[in-house]
Design an enzyme around this catalytic site. Sequence first.
Site, short mmCIF file in Angstrom:
data_model
loop_
_atom_site.label_atom_id
_atom_site.label_comp_id
_atom_site.label_asym_id
_atom_site.label_seq_id
_atom_site.Cartn_x
_atom_site.Cartn_y
_atom_site.Cartn_z
N GLY A 105 -11.83 1.38 11.98
CA GLY A 105 -11.34 1.73 13.31
C GLY A 105 -12.41 2.13 14.29
N ILE A 106 -13.36 2.98 13.86
CA ILE A 106 -14.47 3.40 14.73
C ILE A 106 -15.53 2.31 14.79
CG2 ILE A 106 -16.34 5.08 15.01
CD1 ILE A 106 -14.49 7.18 13.70
N ASN A 122 -11.24 7.27 10.18
CA ASN A 122 -10.93 8.67 9.90
C ASN A 122 -11.52 9.08 8.57
OD1 ASN A 122 -8.71 10.99 9.01
ND2 ASN A 122 -9.21 10.93 11.19
N GLY A 123 -11.55 8.13 7.64
CA GLY A 123 -12.34 8.23 6.41
C GLY A 123 -13.43 7.19 6.50
N ASN A 178 0.88 -1.17 0.00
CA ASN A 178 0.00 0.00 0.00
C ASN A 178 0.91 1.22 0.00
OD1 ASN A 178 -1.95 1.94 0.29
ND2 ASN A 178 -2.75 1.19 2.25
N ARG A 207 -2.33 -2.29 -3.67
CA ARG A 207 -3.58 -1.55 -3.51
C ARG A 207 -3.52 -0.30 -4.38
NH1 ARG A 207 -6.32 0.74 2.10
NH2 ARG A 207 -8.22 1.53 1.12
N ARG A 267 -12.93 15.60 6.90
CA ARG A 267 -13.68 15.85 5.66
C ARG A 267 -15.12 16.24 5.96
NH1 ARG A 267 -11.97 10.20 2.91
NH2 ARG A 267 -9.76 10.31 3.49
N HIS A 308 -13.10 2.58 -0.51
CA HIS A 308 -13.07 1.53 0.53
C HIS A 308 -13.63 0.20 -0.01
CE1 HIS A 308 -13.44 5.04 3.59
NE2 HIS A 308 -12.18 4.64 3.55
N GLU A 337 -8.25 -5.76 4.69
CA GLU A 337 -8.06 -5.43 3.28
C GLU A 337 -6.81 -6.09 2.70
OE1 GLU A 337 -9.27 -1.11 2.52
OE2 GLU A 337 -9.10 -1.19 4.70
#
Length: 398
Positions: A330-331, A210-211, A7, A90, A240, A180, A382
């Site tokens: 993550g969240i 975060n995204g 990546n 990726r 964002r 994603h 991923e």
Amino acid sequence: MKVLVINAGSSSLKYQLIDMENESVLAKGNCERIGVDGLITHKTSDGRAVSHNTPFPTHKEAFMEVVKILTEGEGKVIDSVKEISAVGHRVLHGSEVYKTSTLVTDKVIEDIFSFSELGPLHNPPQATAMKACQEVFGKETPMVAIFDTSFHQTMPPKAYMFGVPYEYYEKYSIRRYGFHGTSHRFVSGRYGQLHGSIEGTRIITCHLGNGSSISAIKDGKVVDTSMGFTPLDGFIMGTRSGGIDPSVVTYIMNKEGLTPDQMSDLMNKKSGFLGLSGVSSDCRDLWAAANEGNERAKLTLEIVSYQIKKFIGSYAAAMGGVDAVIFTGGIGENDNAMRALVCEDMEFLGMKLDAERNKNRGEIKISTDDSKVEIWVIPTNEELLIARDTMEIVSKLK
């Protein structure tokens, strides 16, 4: 078969070496500060950690150091680079051209460069990394490109077209692409395994980090997704803005005298959690501040959970119902309070959260036994999906 997963960013090169016999990670690490000076951090599956400074003028030197650290010294996990059967890369953007993962050729690398206007921060360094990889490993080592946008290519035109003159789609390929994709594909596929089949299912996957993005997946195929032409669209994220009234963009530009690039920077890097709360782009910091009485932090948490609810409701409508809602990222995987906020008052849709189950981490169904809609936490992987695609494509070459 051992697959090296890459990546690449403009100044970084993250890697994992995966043994596909048992899908175990042998080692992983990151080459940082490429083009500046250079630092590599490396960890093996048995707990060894290596970190040192070394110059990385380009991605080529970073790949050379990855090979060295995998085959020599304290971080050694293989005897020779020849043990690496293939490399999976990726790639952010495949435009409308690449609908599936693809064996890398010179033409594929050229195409990835040509899509740079669609992915200016990611596509150029990812194509550069492929060329560097070829130089270090040789063209005899096959490489596979796995595109973030590919999984979303099953969306129908009614979902991906924007309400601007059609000529801009024809001239500039302006449409919803979604991102994603590797994560949405991995967790929906895993749900299919747990359920017994992906056929006949209507799944809403929530990749929250975060995204963040949300996808509607029917019979294993994406019918809609929240990110659009770029990863800026959808709902508020770390820095964002998510989707806003387009007139707000021109209004702020006129009032503040901002250029298009400055406005893009404001919406991508200074908005979202950070801009609204004034505290942080990290959700954990927002919870801490909200618990101490910070009203803007509390409002930010309310806004993001409210926006996620709206996407879940609209995607249920788009699919004629929903069988499962999956949280990942993550969240999504770690923030049980955010999951509870999102699922609150959603019983009308058939979603009933089990408060005790929701306290757990890892792969788990967190809905009650009598919930009509299953609610799951499924950790994404991923890198493993990239390795699986790479192995599948390379195996067909023999």
